[in-house]
Write a protein that holds these residues in place. Sequence first.
Motif, PDB file in Angstrom:
ATOM      1  N   MET A 119       0.822  -1.215   0.000  1.00  0.00           N
ATOM      2  CA  MET A 119       0.000   0.000   0.000  1.00  0.00           C
ATOM      3  C   MET A 119       0.853   1.261   0.000  1.00  0.00           C
ATOM      4  O   MET A 119       0.401   2.323  -0.444  1.00  0.00           O
ATOM      5  N   ALA A 120       2.069   1.162   0.500  1.00  0.00           N
ATOM      6  CA  ALA A 120       2.961   2.335   0.517  1.00  0.00           C
ATOM      7  C   ALA A 120       3.494   2.677  -0.864  1.00  0.00           C
ATOM      8  O   ALA A 120       3.945   3.808  -1.088  1.00  0.00           O
ATOM      9  N   LYS A 121       3.455   1.739  -1.793  1.00  0.00           N
ATOM     10  CA  LYS A 121       4.078   1.959  -3.099  1.00  0.00           C
ATOM     11  C   LYS A 121       3.456   3.135  -3.856  1.00  0.00           C
ATOM     12  O   LYS A 121       4.166   3.971  -4.415  1.00  0.00           O
ATOM     13  N   TYR A 122       2.126   3.190  -3.872  1.00  0.00           N
ATOM     14  CA  TYR A 122       1.469   4.238  -4.663  1.00  0.00           C
ATOM     15  C   TYR A 122       1.855   5.632  -4.185  1.00  0.00           C
ATOM     16  O   TYR A 122       2.364   6.449  -4.980  1.00  0.00           O
ATOM     17  N   PRO A 123       1.668   5.995  -2.906  1.00  0.00           N
ATOM     18  CA  PRO A 123       2.061   7.341  -2.503  1.00  0.00           C
ATOM     19  C   PRO A 123       3.568   7.571  -2.546  1.00  0.00           C
ATOM     20  O   PRO A 123       4.016   8.699  -2.802  1.00  0.00           O
ATOM     21  N   GLU A 124       4.369   6.525  -2.323  1.00  0.00           N
ATOM     22  CA  GLU A 124       5.816   6.721  -2.348  1.00  0.00           C
ATOM     23  C   GLU A 124       6.335   6.963  -3.762  1.00  0.00           C
ATOM     24  O   GLU A 124       7.206   7.809  -3.979  1.00  0.00           O
ATOM     25  N   ILE A 125       5.837   6.223  -4.724  1.00  0.00           N
ATOM     26  CA  ILE A 125       6.259   6.459  -6.103  1.00  0.00           C
ATOM     27  C   ILE A 125       5.799   7.835  -6.559  1.00  0.00           C
ATOM     28  O   ILE A 125       6.547   8.581  -7.214  1.00  0.00           O
ATOM     29  N   ASP A 126       4.579   8.200  -6.193  1.00  0.00           N
ATOM     30  CA  ASP A 126       4.060   9.530  -6.515  1.00  0.00           C
ATOM     31  C   ASP A 126       4.955  10.613  -5.914  1.00  0.00           C
ATOM     32  O   ASP A 126       5.321  11.597  -6.571  1.00  0.00           O
ATOM     33  N   PHE A 127       5.321  10.443  -4.648  1.00  0.00           N
ATOM     34  CA  PHE A 127       6.216  11.385  -3.969  1.00  0.00           C
ATOM     35  C   PHE A 127       7.558  11.487  -4.694  1.00  0.00           C
ATOM     36  O   PHE A 127       8.078  12.579  -4.930  1.00  0.00           O
ATOM     37  N   SER A 128       8.130  10.341  -5.036  1.00  0.00           N
ATOM     38  CA  SER A 128       9.452  10.316  -5.654  1.00  0.00           C
ATOM     39  C   SER A 128       9.451  10.988  -7.023  1.00  0.00           C
ATOM     40  O   SER A 128      10.385  11.716  -7.377  1.00  0.00           O
ATOM     41  N   SER A 147       8.040  -2.350  -8.275  1.00  0.00           N
ATOM     42  CA  SER A 147       9.404  -2.119  -7.807  1.00  0.00           C
ATOM     43  C   SER A 147      10.380  -2.105  -8.974  1.00  0.00           C
ATOM     44  O   SER A 147      11.271  -1.253  -9.065  1.00  0.00           O
ATOM     45  N   GLN A 148      10.209  -3.050  -9.899  1.00  0.00           N
ATOM     46  CA  GLN A 148      11.093  -3.100 -11.070  1.00  0.00           C
ATOM     47  C   GLN A 148      10.913  -1.864 -11.953  1.00  0.00           C
ATOM     48  O   GLN A 148      11.881  -1.254 -12.406  1.00  0.00           O
ATOM     49  N   LEU A 149       9.674  -1.500 -12.201  1.00  0.00           N
ATOM     50  CA  LEU A 149       9.399  -0.363 -13.089  1.00  0.00           C
ATOM     51  C   LEU A 149       9.902   0.959 -12.512  1.00  0.00           C
ATOM     52  O   LEU A 149      10.261   1.868 -13.255  1.00  0.00           O
ATOM     53  N   SER A 150       9.897   1.046 -11.189  1.00  0.00           N
ATOM     54  CA  SER A 150      10.329   2.293 -10.553  1.00  0.00           C
ATOM     55  C   SER A 150      11.768   2.220 -10.068  1.00  0.00           C
ATOM     56  O   SER A 150      12.205   3.020  -9.253  1.00  0.00           O
ATOM     57  N   SER A 151      12.514   1.250 -10.556  1.00  0.00           N
ATOM     58  CA  SER A 151      13.932   1.079 -10.234  1.00  0.00           C
ATOM     59  C   SER A 151      14.167   0.775  -8.766  1.00  0.00           C
ATOM     60  O   SER A 151      15.158   1.217  -8.177  1.00  0.00           O
ATOM     61  N   GLY A 152      13.231   0.038  -8.171  1.00  0.00           N
ATOM     62  CA  GLY A 152      13.448  -0.489  -6.827  1.00  0.00           C
ATOM     63  C   GLY A 152      13.657   0.561  -5.764  1.00  0.00           C
ATOM     64  O   GLY A 152      12.717   1.121  -5.225  1.00  0.00           O
ATOM     65  N   SER A 153      14.921   0.874  -5.462  1.00  0.00           N
ATOM     66  CA  SER A 153      15.216   1.754  -4.338  1.00  0.00           C
ATOM     67  C   SER A 153      14.761   3.176  -4.584  1.00  0.00           C
ATOM     68  O   SER A 153      14.606   3.959  -3.656  1.00  0.00           O
ATOM     69  N   LYS A 154      14.530   3.551  -5.831  1.00  0.00           N
ATOM     70  CA  LYS A 154      14.172   4.943  -6.098  1.00  0.00           C
ATOM     71  C   LYS A 154      12.772   5.303  -5.641  1.00  0.00           C
ATOM     72  O   LYS A 154      12.419   6.470  -5.647  1.00  0.00           O
ATOM     73  N   GLN A 155      11.945   4.317  -5.268  1.00  0.00           N
ATOM     74  CA  GLN A 155      10.656   4.690  -4.713  1.00  0.00           C
ATOM     75  C   GLN A 155      10.742   4.864  -3.198  1.00  0.00           C
ATOM     76  O   GLN A 155       9.760   5.126  -2.545  1.00  0.00           O
ATOM     77  N   LEU A 156      11.975   4.743  -2.634  1.00  0.00           N
ATOM     78  CA  LEU A 156      12.153   4.961  -1.210  1.00  0.00           C
ATOM     79  C   LEU A 156      11.713   6.373  -0.847  1.00  0.00           C
ATOM     80  O   LEU A 156      12.163   7.348  -1.436  1.00  0.00           O
ATOM     81  N   ALA A 157      10.822   6.478   0.116  1.00  0.00           N
ATOM     82  CA  ALA A 157      10.353   7.787   0.542  1.00  0.00           C
ATOM     83  C   ALA A 157      10.069   7.726   2.035  1.00  0.00           C
ATOM     84  O   ALA A 157      10.807   7.092   2.783  1.00  0.00           O
ATOM     85  N   ILE A 158       9.004   8.353   2.495  1.00  0.00           N
ATOM     86  CA  ILE A 158       8.820   8.542   3.931  1.00  0.00           C
ATOM     87  C   ILE A 158       8.447   7.251   4.648  1.00  0.00           C
ATOM     88  O   ILE A 158       8.989   6.929   5.712  1.00  0.00           O
ATOM     89  N   ALA A 159       7.505   6.474   4.115  1.00  0.00           N
ATOM     90  CA  ALA A 159       7.061   5.263   4.813  1.00  0.00           C
ATOM     91  C   ALA A 159       8.198   4.254   4.941  1.00  0.00           C
ATOM     92  O   ALA A 159       8.442   3.708   6.028  1.00  0.00           O
TER      93      ALA A 159
END
Length: 361
Positions: free
Chosen positions: A177-186, A248-260
């Motif tokens: 569930m964290a993926k959507y807002p984290e990718i958006d943030f990134s 995770s693959q499409l967003s280059s894995g670690s690059k979706q790292l954000a607040i959560a």
Amino acid sequence: MRDGAQIILGAGRYIQTPGAAALTGREAKLFADRALVVAGRTAWEIAGPDVEKGLRESGVEYKVHPFSGFCSETTVGSIVADARTYGAKLVIGVGGGKCMDASKLAADRLGVRVVTVPTTAATCACYATVCIKYDDTGTPDCNEYCSQPVGAVLVDTDLLSRRSPSRMLAAGIADAMAKYPEIDFSIRFVKGWDITIMPVSALQVAKSNTEKYFADAAESVRDVAAKRLTPVVDDILFTNLALTGLTSQLSSGSKQLAIAHGLYDAVSKLYKPQRARLLHGEIVSAGIPVQLAVNGYSEEYIEKNIRFLKELGTPTCISDLGIEPTEETLEAVLDFIFTNVGIDEPGLQRQIRREFARVMK
């Protein structure tokens, strides 16, 4: 730009069905006839009999390497050394996220393929090529990418619905569930992103996953608690493992790292006793309300997420993690997140600080 870099979208083969663990030998035989099986004690108790039966029936020689601890350089090095001594031409990972990551990295160092048999649905590590590395104390160190996709993922739905705790499924849902807002943030705030079709597609897949979770995830957790394999459980397992791995693959894995996920890293370093008793997704869950608020989503949508996470039984505030919500805690966590995620813009820092009040209780 990708500059001709290889694009890897998860696993070469993905098999999700009751009894998939018993297919390990058949899948292993596609790559080699001598394998090192990396498995934790509990995971081997759950899946070992089926995995061994499949390996024996397919004529694959194997040795079991006990896994414990973290996916650290020490652990990976131990697996590599054991595989070389044994002459293994394949690594098979049986277990949870840390075991999956250590198995993938060891196979990459050896230049052989890896087959994964997840015994929990708590992370997408069985599918994604990104590996979270820790030091030997459990502090996240860095992310490392494998040079090739996972050879095969064997998702035994009977095992994951009837022999794995529902808590694991709930934690995987919260993590996803964290993926959507984290990718958006990134995409909007993190420096160094190339806004190509890949992260944009990741955002859309993650959004679709979130809608699926709102519709069916709570029911799936109840079903697994009752040890029922239902069509809803099958769907949510696929969403947790394959579709979330794809984002995770499409967003280059670690690059979706954000607040959560930044909160997860902070807790892993600063509050080790709490980290030891919690699952990855449970810690991430507590950071989701902040991430949503920083992104500027509506109060109605934020409250919908909080109600959903509470229904799953995953944390929504710092005290749920067993951490005292003091000013000292806030400063330590924020300092770590700002440094680790690379958030140095003063206005954004102030916004994140303000929104952390939502979970400091």
